[in-house]
Design an enzyme around this catalytic site. Structure first.
Site, PDB file in Angstrom:
ATOM      1  CD  GLU A 500      -2.384  -1.691   2.487  1.00 17.25           C
ATOM      2  OE1 GLU A 500      -2.267  -0.982   3.496  1.00 17.25           O
ATOM      3  OE2 GLU A 500      -2.819  -2.863   2.515  1.00 17.25           O
ATOM      4  CB  SER A 530      -5.675  -6.855  -1.155  1.00 19.09           C
ATOM      5  OG  SER A 530      -6.679  -6.144  -1.827  1.00 19.09           O
ATOM      6  CD  GLU A 531      -3.808  -4.939   4.701  1.00 19.68           C
ATOM      7  OE1 GLU A 531      -4.919  -5.426   4.411  1.00 19.68           O
ATOM      8  OE2 GLU A 531      -3.623  -3.738   4.939  1.00 19.68           O
ATOM      9  CG  ASP A 556      -1.260  -3.349  14.835  1.00 21.64           C
ATOM     10  OD1 ASP A 556      -1.604  -3.327  16.019  1.00 21.64           O
ATOM     11  OD2 ASP A 556      -0.238  -2.756  14.412  1.00 21.64           O
ATOM     12  CG  HIS A 598      -2.885   1.517  13.560  1.00 19.55           C
ATOM     13  ND1 HIS A 598      -4.203   1.168  13.576  1.00 19.55           N
ATOM     14  CD2 HIS A 598      -2.612   1.904  12.287  1.00 19.55           C
ATOM     15  CE1 HIS A 598      -4.718   1.350  12.359  1.00 19.55           C
ATOM     16  NE2 HIS A 598      -3.775   1.786  11.554  1.00 19.55           N
TER      17      HIS A 598
END
Ligand SMILES: Cc1ncc(C[n+]2csc(CCOP(=O)(O)OP(=O)(O)O)c2C)c(N)n1
Ligand SMILES: [Mg+2]
Length: 822
Positions: A500, A530-531, A556, A598
């Site tokens: 990203e 879209s990890e 995370d 996070h």
């Protein structure tokens, strides 16, 4: 650059409608007579023959599973067998037009896909090519078995080889295509263009896209087919894969040599069931699976339903779709309708469907129907077709006997070589570039603005004037990572990076700033959020032969790529029998300041997974050296970076961070401060907390702490730590990971066993609290602080004279917290 794509409010705010084209459904209507122009007599027979091979192979396995016997040959196979009886026309139709340059990826029910694609490859390859593949594969050991006493031509020999290699794999024999380490659900054979099949259903959805990226980015011949079950159309990796595969940038932003849609067909083998859940009518809402292509892009993924009970319809569809791909208009979606007559697995009682339904599908069975049509069209007579069946049955019997014979087809000998599987977990190679050609770059490296600016930076935190260097002049940890990465981009033409905001933004924390100027789009690009697919596509890219860096913006978010990181990335080297390599580096940034979702350090989670190399450098020198090692290697690396210290300078390597290339080997911890009274082992940025604690120990309690920075979590060499403990007799371990389940506990256990005789007290672990990570303003109550380390030493290791504790590290408190689970 996206900046050239002006977003005009006048345009995008205009009223209008989205129009959809019609999606063809079972439009193929030709007869064998019609198709005689396209197919020769031999072609028709081959289609029939290949279907019969798959049917008999699966029937054999079914008999073995349910009765322990196939035609008088007894065998017990305890492992899985998800059979595709009923789906043969779909398998053969899919593979018919594919070449060995076209790669298929599949799922748990893929025996038929392997055989169909293998048979197609055998048909296309010359005898010389086939011999070369068979003699070189595992040093010819698989071939040797089928070659013995074989009489016939090379093509027939290759068919024997294919069936034996597949069956031996299913029965966990060393001659299997993956040394028996993949088994039924994972078997594959890359020389025929069969890539990993995945027991995590839908798992190939994004991995296959990585294969397509490999083809596109490196201008390789061939297309990718992602074979997926209909029920798996609900899986995240499948959707993320489709999003990744249909990004606009391929058509709009990539340079001329790489422009155009991804070469991939998402082929759903739609047998209309999951295990027992019916897709259309129960678990999905699409009614007709082909509909799901409609919303993905303006081409509607060229979506179509095709009758998978007619091999000619499937062949026709693949031929047309392959053309679309070759015109660079991919991706494509195919809904290949079929039906599985066999149960999901042989123990399946089919309680979820009626006998009438199975009978109705048996009535239009694809092999019988196609055979009848061949007879009607005078392509063959019944006796000829029966003979094919008879020969195939003989072949199965022969192969089964060879496969179950423990002398002819032994398993990996774990008594003789107890480390046989261990040795396959990593490939441990040192490879500068994955391919020898000139890398695509936009400017010479020396002209890169960031490279130029780094030349002016101070590479040690203290300047020549003896004063700390200001942040703007300092060579920082992020610069160390950048230097290793840009260097590799100019060495290895296959190296690509995505994630990203990786391009113009400069990567989430400016590690990549400067790369946009250096690299064309196809080597550095922004991905969708879209990890799963960010890692999944990297896996596919790596297993096809490229080197890749995927970035996860915050640790995370690893959960979003859980399957890819836990089940895919670490497994395929060993599950392939070391046929494939996995040169994939996943950069994971560990946050702070941003609260509960996070700021978590999950390095322990990945260190738990066998098959990953895990490191967490805390200094610019280590970061550069470890990244160089990661990018020179051929193994999957999870590379943790802490946001707390991206801007830190080098404080330990007195000559500063070298400008040139050097490697720091994985698994070697490093002494960052010498001492004789207590050992403190840290992971990640907690190093700096420990340094502060060491200062307090020195000033107030006259103790010299030896601080060891783990640098790597796995592998990990304990020697240095044990040597230190021999000297100090005491050890405290600390990191920012929550204490419960932390990898430090694992290290502590090993230390207890390995250095028990030298310890004055048990190793003590100080991690973060077992809470949510609170807001930055509360972080001092959550993350280990220097005073916590002192308090823990005082309470649990050695009383410090005159010390008053502020934090409760007593046994009672330990018991209380554990009882409450906090
Ligand atoms: C991620 C995951 N969830 C569940 C399963 C268990 N499982 C194995 S096969 C299967 C059904 C898959 O259906 P489909 O995708 O239509 O493929 P088919 O079995 O019909 O070929 C399920 C739920 C699994 N292997 N992986
Ligand atoms: Mg299904």
């Amino acid at each position: 650059m996206p900046k050239v794509q002006f977003i005009d409010p006048k345009e995008v705010r205009k009223p209008g409608f989205i129009a959809f084209e019609k999606i063809p459904v079972n439009q193929y209507s030709k007869t064998i007579e019609d198709e005689k122009k396209k197919f020769t007599h031999d072609d028709f027979i081959r289609i029939y023959h290949d279907m019969v091979i798959i049917r008999e192979f699966e029937t054999m396995l079914n008999q073995i599973k349910i009765a322990g016997d196939y035609k008088g040959i007894a065998y017990n196979h305890p492992g899985p067998a998800h059979l595709g009886i009923g789906q043969e026309a779909a398998f053969v139709g899919m593979a018919y037009n594919l070449t060995v340059d076209d790669f298929i990826f599949g799922s748990h029910r893929s025996h038929g896909e392997i055989l169909a694609k293998g048979l197609s490859a055998i048909h296309q390859l010359s005898e010389d090519q086939l011999m070369k593949i068979m003699t070189s594969f595992f040093g010819g050991s698989t071939l040797k078995v089928v070659e013995k006493e074989f009489k016939g031509g090379t093509k027939a020999l290759a068919i024997n080889f294919l069936i034996y290699g597949t069956l031996a794999e299913i029965f966990a024999r060393e001659n299997g295509f993956n040394k028996g380490l993949g088994g039924s659900m994972h078997a594959f054979f890359t020389p025929f263009g069969v890539y990993p099949n995945n027991a995590i259903v839908g798992g190939s959805g994004d991995i296959a896209v990585g294969g397509a990226l490999y083809k596109k980015i490196n201008n390789k011949k061939g297309i990718i087919v992602a074979n997926i079950g209909d029920a798996s159309s609900g899986c995240g990796p499948v959707w993320e894969g489709m999003m990744f595969a249909s990004m606009d940038q391929y058509k709009k932003l990539w340079d001329e040599g790489h422009k155009g849609g991804l070469p991939i067909i998402f082929n759903f083998f739609n047998n209309q069931y999951g295990m027992g859940g019916q897709t259309s009518g129960e678990t999905m809402g699409y009614e007709i699976l082909a509909r799901i292509g409609a919303g993905v892009n303006p081409d509607m993924m060229h979506s179509e339903r095709v009758d998978g009970y007619n091999p000619l319809a499937v062949i026709d569809a693949f031929q047309r779709k392959k053309k679309i791909i070759e015109e660079k208009k991919g991706p494509v979606l195919l809904d290949t309708l079929t039906y599985r007559i066999s149960g999901h697995s042989p123990s399946d009682a089919s309680s979820y469907r009626s006998k009438e339904e199975i009978d109705a599908w048996l009535l239009c069975d694809s092999i019988n129907t196609f055979g009848d049509d061949l007879i009607k069209a005078r392509v063959a007579n019944k006796a000829q077709l029966d003979q094919i069946k008879e020969e195939v049955t003989g072949l199965m019997m022969k192969t089964l006997k060879l496969t179950i014979d423990d002398t002819i087809s032994p398993r990996l000998d774990l008594i003789k070589d107890p480390d046989a599987i261990g040795k396959m977990m990593f490939s441990n190679q040192s490879v500068e570039k994955m391919e020898d050609r000139k890398p695509d770059v936009l400017i010479p490296m020396e002209e890169n603005p960031r490279v130029k600016s780094l030349k002016t930076k101070e590479r040690y935190y203290i300047g020549k004037d003896g004063k700390p260097v200001s942040k703007t002049k300092l060579f920082q940890l992020r610069d160390g990572i950048f230097e290793a990465i840009i260097d590799r981009f100019y060495k290895d033409p296959t190296l690509v990076a995505w994630g990203e905001e990786n391009r113009d933004w400069g990567g989430a924390f400016a590690v990549y700033r400067g790369l946009t100027e250096a690299l064309p789009y196809h080597r550095l690009f922004n991905s969708p959020i879209s990890e799963g697919a960010i890692v999944g596509t990297a896996i596919g890219y790596g297993m096809c032969g490229g080197r890749v860096i995927a970035e996860i913006m915050y640790c995370d978010f690893l959960g979003r790529s859980g399957d890819e990181v836990f089940n895919q990335l670490p497994k395929w080297q060993a599950m392939s029998g070391n046929v494939i390599k996995m040169p994939v580096v996943v950069r994971v940034s560990v946050g702070s300041k941003y609260g509960a979702q996070h700021s978590q350090d999950w390095s322990s989670l990945v260190a738990h997974i066998p098959g990953l190399k895990v490191c967490f450098p805390a200094t610019p020198y280590d970061a550069k050296g470890l990244m160089n090692s990661a990018l020179q290697g051929t193994d999957p690396v999870i590379f943790f970076e802490s946001q707390r210290i991206y801007d830190i300078g080098e404080m330990f390597h007195e000559s500063g961070v070298p400008e040139g290339y050097y490697e720091i080997p994985f698994g070697e911890p490093d002494i960052k401060r010498k001492g004789k009274d207590i050992t403190i082992l840290t992971i990640g940025s907690t190093l700096y907390t420990a340094l502060k604690a060491a200062e307090i120990l020195k000033q107030k309690y006259n103790m010299e702490a030896e601080i060891i920075d783990a640098r790597s979590l796995s592998p990990f060499n304990y020697n240095l730590v044990i040597e230190s403990i021999k000297k100090t007799g005491k050890v405290l371990l600390s990191s920012d990971a929550c204490e419960r389940g932390s990898f430090l506990n694992d290290i502590a256990r090993n230390i207890t066993e390995l250095a028990f005789d030298y310890l004055d007290a048990p190793p003590v672990v100080v991690g973060s609290r077992n809470w949510i990570t609170p807001a930055y303003e509360h972080e001092e109550f959550f993350f280990p602080q220097p005073e916590w380390l002192i308090d823990a030493i005082h309470e649990k290791i050695i009383p410090l004279k005159g010390h008053t504790v502020k934090n409760n590290f007593t046994m009672n408190e330990q018991l209380r917290r554990n009882k409450l689970g906090i």
